[in-house]
Design a protein around this motif. Structure first.
Motif, short mmCIF file in Angstrom:
data_model
loop_
_atom_site.label_atom_id
_atom_site.label_comp_id
_atom_site.label_asym_id
_atom_site.label_seq_id
_atom_site.Cartn_x
_atom_site.Cartn_y
_atom_site.Cartn_z
N HIS A 92 -0.30 6.31 13.43
CA HIS A 92 -1.43 7.29 12.66
C HIS A 92 -2.25 6.17 11.90
O HIS A 92 -1.62 5.11 11.43
CB HIS A 92 -0.66 7.98 11.53
N ASN A 93 -3.53 6.36 11.62
CA ASN A 93 -4.44 5.17 11.29
C ASN A 93 -3.91 4.69 9.72
O ASN A 93 -4.07 3.67 9.49
CB ASN A 93 -5.69 5.81 11.02
N ASP A 94 -3.49 5.75 9.03
CA ASP A 94 -2.80 5.28 7.37
C ASP A 94 -1.83 4.32 7.43
O ASP A 94 -1.18 3.90 6.49
CB ASP A 94 -2.65 6.43 6.60
N HIS A 95 -1.26 4.00 8.67
CA HIS A 95 -0.17 3.04 8.86
C HIS A 95 -0.45 2.11 9.86
O HIS A 95 0.39 0.73 9.76
CB HIS A 95 1.05 3.64 9.54
N GLY A 152 -7.57 0.76 -3.27
CA GLY A 152 -6.11 0.77 -2.78
C GLY A 152 -5.98 0.43 -1.59
O GLY A 152 -6.80 0.31 -0.66
N ALA A 153 -4.69 0.81 -1.05
CA ALA A 153 -4.13 0.50 0.53
C ALA A 153 -3.18 1.56 0.76
O ALA A 153 -2.62 2.11 -0.22
CB ALA A 153 -3.67 -0.64 0.73
N THR A 154 -3.20 1.96 2.07
CA THR A 154 -2.40 2.78 2.57
C THR A 154 -1.00 2.36 2.92
O THR A 154 -0.96 1.07 2.99
CB THR A 154 -2.91 4.08 3.72
N GLY A 180 1.01 -1.11 0.05
CA GLY A 180 -0.01 0.02 -0.01
C GLY A 180 0.86 1.16 -0.06
O GLY A 180 2.01 1.31 0.46
N TYR A 181 0.36 2.21 -0.74
CA TYR A 181 1.38 3.55 -0.78
C TYR A 181 0.44 4.77 -0.77
O TYR A 181 1.07 5.80 -1.17
CB TYR A 181 2.07 3.30 -2.16
N TRP A 182 -0.90 4.75 -0.56
CA TRP A 182 -1.60 6.05 -0.60
C TRP A 182 -1.22 6.79 0.68
O TRP A 182 -1.10 6.30 1.92
CB TRP A 182 -3.25 6.06 -0.77
#
Ligand SMILES: [Zn+2]
Ligand SMILES: [Zn+2]
Length: 247
Positions: A61-64, A17-19, A7-9
């Motif tokens: 952080h949530n995106d991680h 997609g994914a973060t 994931g990369y966003w």
């Protein structure tokens, strides 16, 4: 040592997609760096979830970390299904106690890393650099003794990256902003800043990641090329990287 982008966003996943999430493999050992939103689904396109040997987190952080909870459920279910009772270690820093405690569940165990020491995980040695971010966050330099990958995680620009990333085979940068933007207060970098680190640190290759959901992200590569002459790629689903034999 092989890297796969899961994931990369930045911030939230674009549709389908994914973060942030990156898989590093060597000699059958699989380490997942960060477990952002959508990463558990994407990961299973590559391998079964119980094939993971360890997880390491840059920050909370949530995106991680969004998929840590469902990863714990997946290990719980698969432990019953496969009648296997291994514990998955999830490495995290202890500067967020609630975040750290959440890493321990029935089949997972939070393990604190000391950011001032070298962490040995399977075949990998990992060192840390505190990033410039609104919450405590650590970038990582991971090596198997032959190849080095540096992951900035989330960070505003700071010159300490020049030494930390020195001569790495691959640098994965936070590239949440275009060159004409200012990511410093948000704790992120622009294409120019990440490429400048790649240049000053003399790394061999650069992957731009933690990407924005707006604008034409191909522009980020064109911008970065003004400051770094090595190979530059945009992060994308399932992209794999191994050290080029040319170097
Ligand atoms: Zn962050
Ligand atoms: Zn982030």
């Amino acid at each position: 040592m092989k890297l796969t982008i899961i994931g990369y966003w930045g911030g939230y996943p674009a549709p389908g997609g994914a973060t942030s999430s990156y898989m590093v493999e060597k000699d059958g050992f699989t380490l997942l760096m960060d477990a952002g939103s959508g990463s558990l689904s994407k990961l299973q396109n590559t391998k079964p979830v119980m094939d993971l040997d360890a997880v390491i987190l840059s920050h909370y952080h949530n995106d991680h970390v969004a998929d840590i909870g469902v990863l714990q459920y997946a290990w719980l279910v698969q432990s019953y299904v496969k009648d296997r009772q291994e514990i998955l270690p999830i490495y995290g820093h202890q500067e967020d106690q609630d975040g750290f405690k959440s890493l321990t569940h029935k089949n997972t165990e939070g393990v604190a890393y000391d950011p001032d020491a070298t962490l040995e995980v399977g075949p990998f040695s990992i060192t840390f650099l505190k990033t410039a971010h609104p919450v405590p966050c650590y970038g990582m330099r991971i090596t198997d003794g032959e190849t080095s990958i540096v992951y900035t995680a989330d960070t505003a620009f700071k010159e300490a990256w020049y030494d930390f990333a020195k001569d790495a085979d691959l640098l994965i940068t936070d590239c949440n902003f275009y060159e004409d933007q200012d990511g410093s207060s948000a704790g992120h970098m622009t294409s120019k800043e990440g490429a400048t680190i790649a240049d000053k640190a003399n790394v061999k290759e650069l992957i731009l990641s933690h990407l924005p959901q707006y604008g034409d992200i191909q522009t980020l590569v064109k911008e970065a090329e003004q400051y770094f002459t090595g190979n530059i790629q945009l992060a994308k689903d399932g992209l794999t990287w191994e050290k080029s034999r040319n170097f």
